[in-house]
Write an enzyme that holds these catalytic residues in place. Structure first.
Site, PDB file in Angstrom:
ATOM      1  N   SER A  45       0.840  -1.188   0.000  1.00 30.87           N
ATOM      2  CA  SER A  45       0.000   0.000   0.000  1.00 30.87           C
ATOM      3  C   SER A  45       0.881   1.246   0.000  1.00 30.87           C
ATOM      4  O   SER A  45       1.736   1.405  -0.869  1.00 30.87           O
ATOM      5  CB  SER A  45      -0.958  -0.021   1.194  1.00 30.87           C
ATOM      6  OG  SER A  45      -1.967   0.955   1.045  1.00 30.87           O
ATOM      7  N   GLU A 105      -1.562  -2.659  -7.850  1.00 33.98           N
ATOM      8  CA  GLU A 105      -2.750  -2.980  -7.064  1.00 33.98           C
ATOM      9  C   GLU A 105      -3.306  -1.671  -6.520  1.00 33.98           C
ATOM     10  O   GLU A 105      -2.628  -0.653  -6.523  1.00 33.98           O
ATOM     11  CB  GLU A 105      -2.404  -3.938  -5.909  1.00 33.98           C
ATOM     12  CG  GLU A 105      -1.363  -3.426  -4.933  1.00 33.98           C
ATOM     13  CD  GLU A 105      -1.906  -2.546  -3.799  1.00 33.98           C
ATOM     14  OE1 GLU A 105      -3.127  -2.593  -3.547  1.00 33.98           O
ATOM     15  OE2 GLU A 105      -1.118  -1.812  -3.196  1.00 33.98           O
ATOM     16  N   HIS A 147      -4.663  -5.335  -1.328  1.00 31.51           N
ATOM     17  CA  HIS A 147      -5.281  -5.212  -0.012  1.00 31.51           C
ATOM     18  C   HIS A 147      -6.200  -6.417   0.219  1.00 31.51           C
ATOM     19  O   HIS A 147      -7.426  -6.300   0.253  1.00 31.51           O
ATOM     20  CB  HIS A 147      -6.065  -3.913   0.078  1.00 31.51           C
ATOM     21  CG  HIS A 147      -5.205  -2.688   0.080  1.00 31.51           C
ATOM     22  ND1 HIS A 147      -4.484  -2.282  -1.019  1.00 31.51           N
ATOM     23  CD2 HIS A 147      -4.944  -1.786   1.065  1.00 31.51           C
ATOM     24  CE1 HIS A 147      -3.830  -1.160  -0.715  1.00 31.51           C
ATOM     25  NE2 HIS A 147      -4.083  -0.849   0.536  1.00 31.51           N
TER      26      HIS A 147
END
Length: 340
Positions: free
Chosen positions: A136, A240, A310
């Site tokens: 992230s 992502e 995630h």
């Protein structure tokens, strides 16, 4: 406009485009982890909201056979950050400098890692290569440190992650066993006639080789134009994201396209975009539409749906090592260990 002026502007634009990304530096692999090693938990972005969450992370790492140490400022609170930029950067520098620390794991993502990039001691990091793992917002550290030092960093679980057998298996194979791992999705159909969860979709067939580079799309796109991104030439780009409207995903992938990143890569892997469904408004594209517009025309091996993002079950993906994408099979195969 005169021809000479036009030629000058064209040359200037081309030079600027090639200088956006950091020139390649020699790859630097960290030592592998072993039982009894110490893993430091740091808070380079969001603070640790509860002591219980940190304790669960500690116990999970202890169950894997590691000792743990918690950085000084993990519980600090400066708005949405775990303390000031100077304090969070000091924690990271201290953990790289500490000879008793063998690996560094972020406790959370959130936002704030990019603010630390000018404050890190890259010569110190280069002299003391260690495993750095997270995902992230930690993408800013993974890419920035790799671009500046050549250190292979790890897009993988954070301290607050769910350490289930799938996640632990890839973590162990990559960082403890030092294997050149084959990353492939689960193929469990359950009691259904065909697989419905964790499917992969081939966007363009074929195989390609290159350095694994990538991470969170939002964070990566916001580093564009800085010296904290690596050279993308011949790389396999993996991405992502979470909780982004499709038009925002379109905008950010378009940014990579306009910056020339998509032209330079040899292959493309998209993991999961959690909670990124089309909105209720008129005429929304789907993420598949965005890939069809921007990725498929590249005619480079590409697939989506990899266990990156995630999600509770995730790969540990090394940033900066050579790998091979097989878009037909939906796999990534490391061509070398990520650790030494």
């Amino acid at each position: 406009m005169s021809l000479s002026r036009r030629n000058f502007l064209q040359a200037f634009t081309a030079a600027a485009a090639t200088s956006v990304f950091q020139a390649p530096v020699p790859t630097l692999k960290p030592p592998r982890l072993k039982a009894g090693d110490t893993v430091a938990l740091v808070g380079p972005a969001a603070p640790a909201f509860t002591h219980e969450t940190v304790q669960i992370g500690i116990e999970s790492l202890q169950a894997l056979g590691f000792k743990t140490v918690v950085a000084k400022h993990v519980f600090d609170r400066y708005g949405y950050l775990a303390g000031t930029d100077a304090d969070r950067a000091a924690d990271l520098n201290a953990m790289f400098a500490d000879p008793g620390v063998n690996a560094i794991m972020a406790m959370h993502g959130g936002w704030g890692c990019a603010r630390l990039l000018p404050l890190l001691d890259y010569n110190l990091i280069r002299r003391n290569p260690k495993i750095l793992v997270g995902y992230s917002d930690i993408t800013a550290l993974l890419l920035g440190i790799h671009a500046q030092t050549g250190l292979v960093t790890m897009h993988g679980p954070v301290g607050s992650a769910t350490f289930n057998p799938f996640t632990v298996n890839y973590f162990r194979q990559t960082l403890l066993d030092g294997q050149a791992v084959l990353m492939e999705n689960p193929r469990d159909k359950g009691d259904l006639l065909t697989q419905t969860k964790d499917r992969v979709m081939t966007l363009h067939p074929g195989k390609a080789r290159g350095r694994l580079l990538g991470g969170n799309l939002t964070v990566l796109s916001h580093l564009m134009g800085s010296k904290y991104l690596p050279d993308w030439t011949g790389s396999i780009l993996f991405l992502e994201d979470i909780n982004e409207d499709v038009y925002r995903m379109d905008r950010m992938i378009t940014q990579l396209k306009l910056a020339g990143v998509l032209d330079q890569i040899s292959g493309f892997v998209f993991g999961k975009c959690t909670d990124c469904e089309p909105g209720k408004g008129y005429g929304s594209l789907t993420l598949e539409d965005v890939f069809r517009d921007h990725i498929v025309p590249l005619k480079k091996p590409a697939y989506s749906g990899a266990m990156i993002g995630h999600i509770t079950h995730k790969f540990t993906v090394p940033v900066g090592i050579e790998a091979e994408i097989d878009a037909d099979a939906g796999t990534l195969r490391m061509l070398e260990p990520a650790v030494r």
